[in-house]
Design a protein around this motif. Structure first.
Motif, PDB file in Angstrom:
ATOM      1  N   THR A 162       6.448   4.770  -3.271  1.00 39.41           N
ATOM      2  CA  THR A 162       6.861   3.645  -2.443  1.00 39.41           C
ATOM      3  C   THR A 162       5.638   2.897  -1.923  1.00 39.41           C
ATOM      4  O   THR A 162       4.690   3.508  -1.434  1.00 39.41           O
ATOM      5  CB  THR A 162       7.684   4.141  -1.242  1.00 39.41           C
ATOM      6  OG1 THR A 162       8.716   4.982  -1.725  1.00 39.41           O
ATOM      7  CG2 THR A 162       8.306   2.973  -0.496  1.00 39.41           C
ATOM      8  N   TYR A 163       5.673   1.579  -2.052  1.00 33.46           N
ATOM      9  CA  TYR A 163       4.595   0.736  -1.537  1.00 33.46           C
ATOM     10  C   TYR A 163       5.116  -0.064  -0.349  1.00 33.46           C
ATOM     11  O   TYR A 163       6.186  -0.653  -0.434  1.00 33.46           O
ATOM     12  CB  TYR A 163       4.071  -0.193  -2.636  1.00 33.46           C
ATOM     13  CG  TYR A 163       3.142   0.524  -3.578  1.00 33.46           C
ATOM     14  CD1 TYR A 163       3.650   1.409  -4.517  1.00 33.46           C
ATOM     15  CD2 TYR A 163       1.770   0.364  -3.493  1.00 33.46           C
ATOM     16  CE1 TYR A 163       2.805   2.116  -5.359  1.00 33.46           C
ATOM     17  CE2 TYR A 163       0.918   1.061  -4.335  1.00 33.46           C
ATOM     18  CZ  TYR A 163       1.441   1.934  -5.263  1.00 33.46           C
ATOM     19  OH  TYR A 163       0.605   2.630  -6.083  1.00 33.46           O
TER      20      TYR A 163
ATOM     21  N   LEU B  38       6.350   5.273   9.810  1.00 31.69           N
ATOM     22  CA  LEU B  38       6.827   4.369   8.758  1.00 31.69           C
ATOM     23  C   LEU B  38       8.340   4.208   8.848  1.00 31.69           C
ATOM     24  O   LEU B  38       8.876   3.119   8.741  1.00 31.69           O
ATOM     25  CB  LEU B  38       6.431   4.898   7.378  1.00 31.69           C
ATOM     26  CG  LEU B  38       4.942   4.819   7.053  1.00 31.69           C
ATOM     27  CD1 LEU B  38       4.645   5.490   5.724  1.00 31.69           C
ATOM     28  CD2 LEU B  38       4.495   3.366   7.020  1.00 31.69           C
ATOM     29  N   ARG B  39       9.029   5.343   9.078  1.00 31.94           N
ATOM     30  CA  ARG B  39      10.489   5.284   9.164  1.00 31.94           C
ATOM     31  C   ARG B  39      10.902   4.374  10.315  1.00 31.94           C
ATOM     32  O   ARG B  39      11.804   3.559  10.203  1.00 31.94           O
ATOM     33  CB  ARG B  39      11.035   6.694   9.377  1.00 31.94           C
ATOM     34  CG  ARG B  39      12.450   6.839   8.876  1.00 31.94           C
ATOM     35  CD  ARG B  39      12.866   8.268   8.828  1.00 31.94           C
ATOM     36  NE  ARG B  39      13.038   8.811  10.161  1.00 31.94           N
ATOM     37  CZ  ARG B  39      13.235  10.107  10.407  1.00 31.94           C
ATOM     38  NH1 ARG B  39      13.284  10.962   9.432  1.00 31.94           N
ATOM     39  NH2 ARG B  39      13.390  10.532  11.636  1.00 31.94           N
ATOM     40  N   ASN B  40      10.216   4.532  11.419  1.00 35.21           N
ATOM     41  CA  ASN B  40      10.545   3.722  12.588  1.00 35.21           C
ATOM     42  C   ASN B  40      10.266   2.238  12.374  1.00 35.21           C
ATOM     43  O   ASN B  40      11.056   1.382  12.758  1.00 35.21           O
ATOM     44  CB  ASN B  40       9.738   4.246  13.776  1.00 35.21           C
ATOM     45  CG  ASN B  40      10.445   3.960  15.049  1.00 35.21           C
ATOM     46  OD1 ASN B  40      10.318   2.864  15.575  1.00 35.21           O
ATOM     47  ND2 ASN B  40      11.228   4.893  15.523  1.00 35.21           N
TER      48      ASN B  40
ATOM     49  N   ILE C 157       0.846  -1.195   0.000  1.00 34.93           N
ATOM     50  CA  ILE C 157       0.000   0.000   0.000  1.00 34.93           C
ATOM     51  C   ILE C 157       0.885   1.250   0.000  1.00 34.93           C
ATOM     52  O   ILE C 157       1.927   1.272   0.659  1.00 34.93           O
ATOM     53  CB  ILE C 157      -0.981  -0.028   1.211  1.00 34.93           C
ATOM     54  CG1 ILE C 157      -1.838   1.220   1.272  1.00 34.93           C
ATOM     55  CG2 ILE C 157      -0.243  -0.237   2.530  1.00 34.93           C
ATOM     56  CD1 ILE C 157      -2.996   1.140   2.267  1.00 34.93           C
ATOM     57  N   ALA C 158       0.457   2.254  -0.770  1.00 33.95           N
ATOM     58  CA  ALA C 158       1.241   3.491  -0.888  1.00 33.95           C
ATOM     59  C   ALA C 158       1.105   4.334   0.375  1.00 33.95           C
ATOM     60  O   ALA C 158       0.080   4.278   1.058  1.00 33.95           O
ATOM     61  CB  ALA C 158       0.779   4.296  -2.095  1.00 33.95           C
TER      62      ALA C 158
ATOM     63  N   ILE D 150       8.374  -3.519   8.560  1.00 32.64           N
ATOM     64  CA  ILE D 150       7.793  -3.286   7.231  1.00 32.64           C
ATOM     65  C   ILE D 150       8.933  -3.037   6.250  1.00 32.64           C
ATOM     66  O   ILE D 150      10.063  -2.736   6.656  1.00 32.64           O
ATOM     67  CB  ILE D 150       6.833  -2.073   7.193  1.00 32.64           C
ATOM     68  CG1 ILE D 150       7.580  -0.785   7.575  1.00 32.64           C
ATOM     69  CG2 ILE D 150       5.656  -2.268   8.102  1.00 32.64           C
ATOM     70  CD1 ILE D 150       6.812   0.490   7.256  1.00 32.64           C
ATOM     71  N   GLU D 151       8.627  -3.183   4.956  1.00 35.84           N
ATOM     72  CA  GLU D 151       9.619  -2.820   3.953  1.00 35.84           C
ATOM     73  C   GLU D 151       8.929  -2.043   2.849  1.00 35.84           C
ATOM     74  O   GLU D 151       7.730  -2.195   2.617  1.00 35.84           O
ATOM     75  CB  GLU D 151      10.321  -4.064   3.401  1.00 35.84           C
ATOM     76  CG  GLU D 151       9.380  -5.066   2.764  1.00 35.84           C
ATOM     77  CD  GLU D 151      10.068  -6.412   2.520  1.00 35.84           C
ATOM     78  OE1 GLU D 151      11.304  -6.466   2.599  1.00 35.84           O
ATOM     79  OE2 GLU D 151       9.351  -7.381   2.253  1.00 35.84           O
ATOM     80  N   GLY D 152       9.691  -1.175   2.193  1.00 30.52           N
ATOM     81  CA  GLY D 152       9.128  -0.361   1.120  1.00 30.52           C
ATOM     82  C   GLY D 152       9.748  -0.734  -0.206  1.00 30.52           C
ATOM     83  O   GLY D 152      10.932  -1.016  -0.277  1.00 30.52           O
ATOM     84  N   LYS D 153       8.917  -0.777  -1.221  1.00 32.44           N
ATOM     85  CA  LYS D 153       9.445  -1.016  -2.570  1.00 32.44           C
ATOM     86  C   LYS D 153       8.956   0.094  -3.484  1.00 32.44           C
ATOM     87  O   LYS D 153       7.779   0.440  -3.460  1.00 32.44           O
ATOM     88  CB  LYS D 153       8.950  -2.372  -3.106  1.00 32.44           C
ATOM     89  CG  LYS D 153       9.725  -3.541  -2.538  1.00 32.44           C
ATOM     90  CD  LYS D 153       9.762  -4.731  -3.495  1.00 32.44           C
ATOM     91  CE  LYS D 153      10.636  -5.829  -2.935  1.00 32.44           C
ATOM     92  NZ  LYS D 153       9.903  -6.729  -2.020  1.00 32.44           N
ATOM     93  N   VAL D 154       9.865   0.649  -4.275  1.00 29.67           N
ATOM     94  CA  VAL D 154       9.493   1.741  -5.167  1.00 29.67           C
ATOM     95  C   VAL D 154       8.946   1.171  -6.478  1.00 29.67           C
ATOM     96  O   VAL D 154       9.565   0.331  -7.105  1.00 29.67           O
ATOM     97  CB  VAL D 154      10.712   2.644  -5.453  1.00 29.67           C
ATOM     98  CG1 VAL D 154      10.315   3.765  -6.419  1.00 29.67           C
ATOM     99  CG2 VAL D 154      11.253   3.226  -4.160  1.00 29.67           C
TER     100      VAL D 154
END
Lengths: 234, 183, 183
Positions: free
Chosen positions: B140-141, B120-122, B103-104, B129-133
């Motif tokens: 970023t999702y 989110l950063r924390n 989810i964005a 969690i992980e983010g993928k662009v």
């Protein structure tokens, strides 16, 4: 009031707490009823982060719209839709809030599953194995690190800039409107916001105006659709 | 059990981390479909047997882990101090990501009605969690990680209560589609 | 399967080395005889199943290992993990450790804004970095290995390009000082 407003908890959480306290469901009627409480509560909160306050004010504006509609049932269908969406948003947030309680319960059961700890010997074997990326050079290391430092720098300055942003308080705007009405019996809303620097300031001024109407200090009139709002002393 | 399942089992055991099905297929030199099928079977077999070892499946990856009912013994043995405690805002954000990920950020902000950057950063720092662009939009999702699922004691995020309903609740899509861009 | 067998299975799984029955009995808080009986049963069960994971018994110790017939696949996996050039995130992590090492894991995470466990693990696997646990805090500090320094044609990290200036640049100190405490 014993409602706890956690730093990051947000406006929807506050709103739900107020609704639950009144033992009401999420519906237009209850939102209209809760609008005053919500705004009254905001006033008691010390908030020195303008961005955070803005989130609360956006919701305040929506509540006021709902309240206005309850008083003036002939509002445009466009607003009808917005109110419906807001109700849906709130219901959805409530669902996730409920789900988060279940997740918390699961976490508190401490049913953690553990991976095997990383152990180089267990994977590579006893033999020492060194497998460098063949093309990597010391110069590449230097430039990658320099680039990393450059990337980290501007983010820092940006943060400092934000803290200098001006804060606008509803009280301040109420006072401004009251002061304008000392000199003259009535004034146009456009005059009040003539020096506004951004949308937030206009919204806050409008909230201040609504508040003054609520306190029965002023009356407002609008000659035509989208016309100038005339504010008059009571 | 066939060779392929046995090979996957050995790989998951030795690697001691999550492996993507794609990665496994490359190493065992088998078609991805076959690996997917074998993996499915393997996860089910471990779930069915009352075993001290389990396999988690998440986002096309598998990880071998210890069984949730033995958490206390293992935690004592490896001197792990995880408490599983999260602040309420973190928990809310994680819940949304668990049910609705990938989810964005903007959509998470809309659901919670606040800017979630700091949280989110924390959560990223803590590896929950992980983010993928996404290439096309550069947006970023976010998804929860296998590490988070490990703490829940589930084999799959889809085992969360009410997953199907919350995962594809159409009111979410309606709200997201209709939400104002500046909120 | 009963609780005791399941607990022993979990313990053998998370332990990198062989565990003595005595040690197991202490951890699960059960009489040695019972542990011996459950262990025997476990070993037999694993022998009977064609599994990618095996339990071997040496005198009074047990160890969980991968099935020997999958040795070739494991070799392939290790080769896969340890060859080729580094991804950009891995490269960044490696340079942070080269210019700022010895550095704590949490600080590396904070600089990069994401949890770097998997990257650190891969760099260790390849023998490019090593971790040392600081006794007082139990925190792991990472440095590049001598092998890696020599591979670059250097005698010491201080010979890296622009080392003095880059090593002392205060950008990173400011990032670390401004980092949020864990929520």
């Amino acid at each position: 009031m014993i409602i706890q407003l956690d730093k990051f908890q947000g406006p929807l959480s506050l709103l739900l707490q107020l609704i639950e306290k009144e033992e009401m469901d999420i519906a237009e009627v209850s939102l209209a009823k809760i609008a005053d409480q919500y705004i009254a509560y905001l006033k008691t909160v010390e908030c020195n982060n303008p961005e955070e306050m803005a989130d609360f004010l956006v919701v305040a504006a929506k509540l006021l719209l709902i309240k206005a509609k309850a008083l003036l049932p002939f509002l445009q269908p466009e607003e009808e839709e917005e109110i419906e969406e807001f109700e849906q948003q709130l219901r959805m947030y409530q669902e996730f809030l409920e789900a988060s309680k279940k997740i918390q319960a699961m976490l508190s059961e401490h049913r953690f599953m553990f991976a095997r700890p990383f152990n180089r010997k267990a994977i590579v074997g006893i033999g020492k194995q060194f497998s460098p990326p063949k093309l990597l050079t010391k110069d590449a290391l230097g430039s990658v690190f320099s680039e990393l430092l450059t990337r980290l720098r501007p983010a820092q300055e940006l943060l400092r800039e934000e803290t200098l942003e001006r804060k606008i308080h509803i009280e301040e705007r109420i006072l401004a409107i009251q002061n304008s009405l000392i000199k003259q019996a009535s004034i146009g809303f456009n005059k009040i916001v003539a020096e506004a620097q951004n949308n937030t300031e206009i919204i806050v001024s409008f909230l201040a105006l609504l508040e003054l109407v609520r306190m029965r200090e002023v009356t407002v009139g609008q000659g035509e659709l989208f016309g100038e709002i005339e504010i008059s002393r009571v | 059990m066939n060779t392929l399942s046995s090979q996957i089992e050995s790989l998951l055991f030795v690697s001691a981390k999550a492996l993507s099905l794609k990665n496994i297929a490359e190493v065992v030199k088998a078609p991805l479909e076959e690996v997917e099928y074998a993996a499915e079977e393997l996860v089910e077999r471990y779930k069915g047997a009352v075993s001290g070892v389990q396999i988690i499946r998440h986002a096309q990856s598998l990880q071998m882990v210890s069984a949730p009912e033995n958490a206390k013994v293992i935690q004592e043995f490896i001197k792990d101090e995880t408490t599983g405690e999260l602040s309420r805002p973190s928990l809310e954000t994680l819940t949304i990501i668990a049910y609705r990920g990938p989810i964005a950020k903007l959509d998470i902000d809309r659901i919670r009605g606040v800017n979630c950057s700091l949280i989110l950063r924390n959560l990223m720092l803590r590896g929950l969690i992980e983010g993928k662009v996404k290439k096309e939009t550069q947006e970023t999702y976010y998804s929860v990680t296998i590490d988070f699922i490990r703490f829940l004691g589930l084999n799959d995020v889809a085992e969360l209560p009410d997953y199907d309903r919350l995962h594809q609740d159409d009111t979410i899509d309606r709200v997201l589609a209709g939400a104002e861009p500046n909120l």
